[in-house]
Motif scaffolding. Sequence first.
Motif, mmCIF file in Angstrom:
data_model
loop_
_atom_site.group_PDB
_atom_site.id
_atom_site.type_symbol
_atom_site.label_atom_id
_atom_site.label_comp_id
_atom_site.label_asym_id
_atom_site.label_seq_id
_atom_site.Cartn_x
_atom_site.Cartn_y
_atom_site.Cartn_z
ATOM 1 N N LEU A 55 24.001 -40.379 -44.896
ATOM 2 C CA LEU A 55 24.289 -41.498 -44.004
ATOM 3 C C LEU A 55 23.012 -42.290 -43.709
ATOM 4 O O LEU A 55 23.007 -43.523 -43.740
ATOM 5 N N HIS A 56 21.926 -41.575 -43.441
ATOM 6 C CA HIS A 56 20.665 -42.244 -43.101
ATOM 7 C C HIS A 56 20.109 -43.019 -44.294
ATOM 8 O O HIS A 56 19.564 -44.116 -44.127
ATOM 9 N N CYS A 57 20.252 -42.479 -45.496
ATOM 10 C CA CYS A 57 19.783 -43.190 -46.686
ATOM 11 C C CYS A 57 20.638 -44.440 -46.948
ATOM 12 O O CYS A 57 20.115 -45.503 -47.275
ATOM 13 N N ALA A 58 21.954 -44.300 -46.805
ATOM 14 C CA ALA A 58 22.850 -45.433 -47.035
ATOM 15 C C ALA A 58 22.607 -46.552 -46.032
ATOM 16 O O ALA A 58 22.752 -47.738 -46.356
ATOM 17 N N ALA A 59 22.211 -46.185 -44.808
ATOM 18 C CA ALA A 59 21.981 -47.169 -43.758
ATOM 19 C C ALA A 59 20.568 -47.734 -43.772
ATOM 20 O O ALA A 59 20.240 -48.609 -42.970
ATOM 21 N N GLY A 60 19.723 -47.235 -44.664
ATOM 22 C CA GLY A 60 18.361 -47.716 -44.720
ATOM 23 C C GLY A 60 17.459 -47.145 -43.658
ATOM 24 O O GLY A 60 16.363 -47.659 -43.417
ATOM 25 N N LEU A 61 17.882 -46.057 -43.025
ATOM 26 C CA LEU A 61 17.048 -45.396 -42.024
ATOM 27 C C LEU A 61 16.058 -44.431 -42.656
ATOM 28 O O LEU A 61 15.053 -44.065 -42.032
ATOM 29 N N ASP A 62 16.355 -44.000 -43.874
ATOM 30 C CA ASP A 62 15.512 -43.032 -44.571
ATOM 31 C C ASP A 62 15.307 -43.521 -45.998
ATOM 32 O O ASP A 62 16.243 -44.037 -46.626
ATOM 33 N N ARG A 63 14.108 -43.395 -46.500
ATOM 34 C CA ARG A 63 13.793 -43.812 -47.868
ATOM 35 C C ARG A 63 14.202 -42.713 -48.854
ATOM 36 O O ARG A 63 14.165 -41.528 -48.535
ATOM 37 N N VAL A 64 14.583 -43.135 -50.064
ATOM 38 C CA VAL A 64 14.974 -42.167 -51.090
ATOM 39 C C VAL A 64 13.807 -41.926 -52.031
ATOM 40 O O VAL A 64 12.917 -42.763 -52.186
ATOM 41 N N ASN A 65 13.812 -40.752 -52.675
ATOM 42 C CA ASN A 65 12.786 -40.446 -53.669
ATOM 43 C C ASN A 65 13.130 -41.036 -55.037
ATOM 44 O O ASN A 65 12.251 -41.458 -55.780
ATOM 45 N N ARG A 66 14.405 -41.025 -55.369
ATOM 46 C CA ARG A 66 14.875 -41.594 -56.627
ATOM 47 C C ARG A 66 16.232 -42.227 -56.416
ATOM 48 O O ARG A 66 16.976 -41.850 -55.513
ATOM 49 N N GLY A 67 16.575 -43.168 -57.309
ATOM 50 C CA GLY A 67 17.863 -43.836 -57.226
ATOM 51 C C GLY A 67 17.760 -45.186 -56.539
ATOM 52 O O GLY A 67 16.678 -45.678 -56.212
ATOM 53 N N GLN A 68 18.920 -45.793 -56.312
ATOM 54 C CA GLN A 68 19.000 -47.127 -55.722
ATOM 55 C C GLN A 68 19.940 -47.117 -54.515
ATOM 56 O O GLN A 68 20.949 -46.400 -54.513
ATOM 57 N N VAL A 69 19.606 -47.956 -53.553
ATOM 58 C CA VAL A 69 20.435 -48.119 -52.364
ATOM 59 C C VAL A 69 20.762 -49.595 -52.201
ATOM 60 O O VAL A 69 19.862 -50.449 -52.263
ATOM 61 N N PHE A 70 22.044 -49.892 -52.017
ATOM 62 C CA PHE A 70 22.501 -51.264 -51.790
ATOM 63 C C PHE A 70 23.165 -51.333 -50.419
ATOM 64 O O PHE A 70 23.965 -50.466 -50.067
ATOM 65 N N LEU A 71 22.848 -52.380 -49.687
ATOM 66 C CA LEU A 71 23.381 -52.548 -48.332
ATOM 67 C C LEU A 71 23.835 -53.989 -48.162
ATOM 68 O O LEU A 71 23.038 -54.925 -48.325
ATOM 69 N N ALA A 72 25.123 -54.161 -47.884
ATOM 70 C CA ALA A 72 25.699 -55.496 -47.691
ATOM 71 C C ALA A 72 25.361 -56.417 -48.863
ATOM 72 O O ALA A 72 25.003 -57.580 -48.685
ATOM 73 N N GLY A 73 25.466 -55.879 -50.095
ATOM 74 C CA GLY A 73 25.283 -56.677 -51.284
ATOM 75 C C GLY A 73 23.855 -56.870 -51.734
ATOM 76 O O GLY A 73 23.599 -57.586 -52.703
ATOM 77 N N GLN A 74 22.907 -56.234 -51.070
ATOM 78 C CA GLN A 74 21.495 -56.418 -51.406
ATOM 79 C C GLN A 74 20.828 -55.077 -51.676
ATOM 80 O O GLN A 74 21.003 -54.126 -50.917
ATOM 81 N N GLU A 75 20.060 -54.998 -52.775
ATOM 82 C CA GLU A 75 19.334 -53.766 -53.029
ATOM 83 C C GLU A 75 18.178 -53.654 -52.043
ATOM 84 O O GLU A 75 17.376 -54.570 -51.882
ATOM 85 N N VAL A 76 18.088 -52.486 -51.384
ATOM 86 C CA VAL A 76 17.062 -52.301 -50.352
ATOM 87 C C VAL A 76 16.179 -51.097 -50.647
ATOM 88 O O VAL A 76 15.394 -50.686 -49.801
ATOM 89 N N THR A 77 16.284 -50.547 -51.854
ATOM 90 C CA THR A 77 15.574 -49.319 -52.189
ATOM 91 C C THR A 77 14.091 -49.394 -51.853
ATOM 92 O O THR A 77 13.532 -48.476 -51.242
ATOM 93 N N ALA A 78 13.449 -50.476 -52.254
ATOM 94 C CA ALA A 78 12.008 -50.613 -52.050
ATOM 95 C C ALA A 78 11.671 -51.794 -51.137
ATOM 96 O O ALA A 78 10.550 -52.302 -51.168
ATOM 97 N N ALA A 79 12.633 -52.220 -50.339
ATOM 98 C CA ALA A 79 12.399 -53.364 -49.457
ATOM 99 C C ALA A 79 11.319 -53.048 -48.425
ATOM 100 O O ALA A 79 11.261 -51.925 -47.910
ATOM 101 N N PRO A 80 10.445 -54.004 -48.115
ATOM 102 C CA PRO A 80 9.444 -53.789 -47.062
ATOM 103 C C PRO A 80 10.127 -53.461 -45.729
ATOM 104 O O PRO A 80 11.265 -53.884 -45.480
ATOM 105 N N ASP A 81 9.436 -52.717 -44.887
ATOM 106 C CA ASP A 81 10.018 -52.297 -43.617
ATOM 107 C C ASP A 81 10.510 -53.482 -42.801
ATOM 108 O O ASP A 81 11.575 -53.418 -42.179
#
Length: 248
Positions: A55-81
């Motif tokens: 849940l925290h990774c999907a919501a952008g509260l926690d960073r992932v080590n590998r893979g991609q996360v998309f939130l509301a149509g935008q990739e946020v995997t490596a987005a600045p804080d």
Amino acid sequence: MSITATIAAELRGVSREYGLGNAQVKALDGVSLAFPAASWTAVMGPSGSGKSTLLHCAAGLDRVNRGQVFLAGQEVTAAPDRVLTELRRRTVGFVFQSFNLIGSLTAEQNVTLPLKLAGVRVRRADVHAVLGAVGLGDRLRHRPRELSGGQQQRVAIARAMVTRPAILFADEPTGALDSASARTVLALLRRMVDQEGQSIAMVTHDPAAAANADAVVFLSDGRLVDRLIRPSAREVAERLALLEAVPC
């Protein structure tokens, strides 16, 4: 790179580890999961299976080590804080087991707080409308200590919804409630999906709560192992019991 508007949030091949060396713990192991828009997904699994981390990774509260996360149509995997924080404020709502209301503020002031923090002009009509939608239109000036547990959770839901988020993340939202209050809150969430097209991702340990969702996904040892569509509470409980008895 973006995803279709029919998906509110998505994880693609996500892994998340904590610690180093022999002390390393793999909380998520190559999880791919989409949370459809205008739908309610419940996440279940044995203790330590990775539910809250997911849940925290999907919501952008926690960073992932590998893979991609998309939130509301935008990739946020490596987005600045800074970018990620702004996106969360605009597109994500959070509801937790502990309510997290500020005791010195009224229900109306608690709901208004996210708007002020985001620098958004507060329209009292919008705040009153969202409190009315959760059945607390007559409790605007009541403080948390003057409300029942179920009413406090409904204030927390109103606070999460006042920004009109693309997806609502709920972590054990009925865990601290009695059965009657829990039913009221779950019925409210169901109406939000059916009548307003809200997207919900909910972690729960309660099969009866999960049975209100459109789909229930199961984690074990950080991996996605099963999915049930519109199951009964009994079907959820039986599947969970199998996971707890026989590790995958």
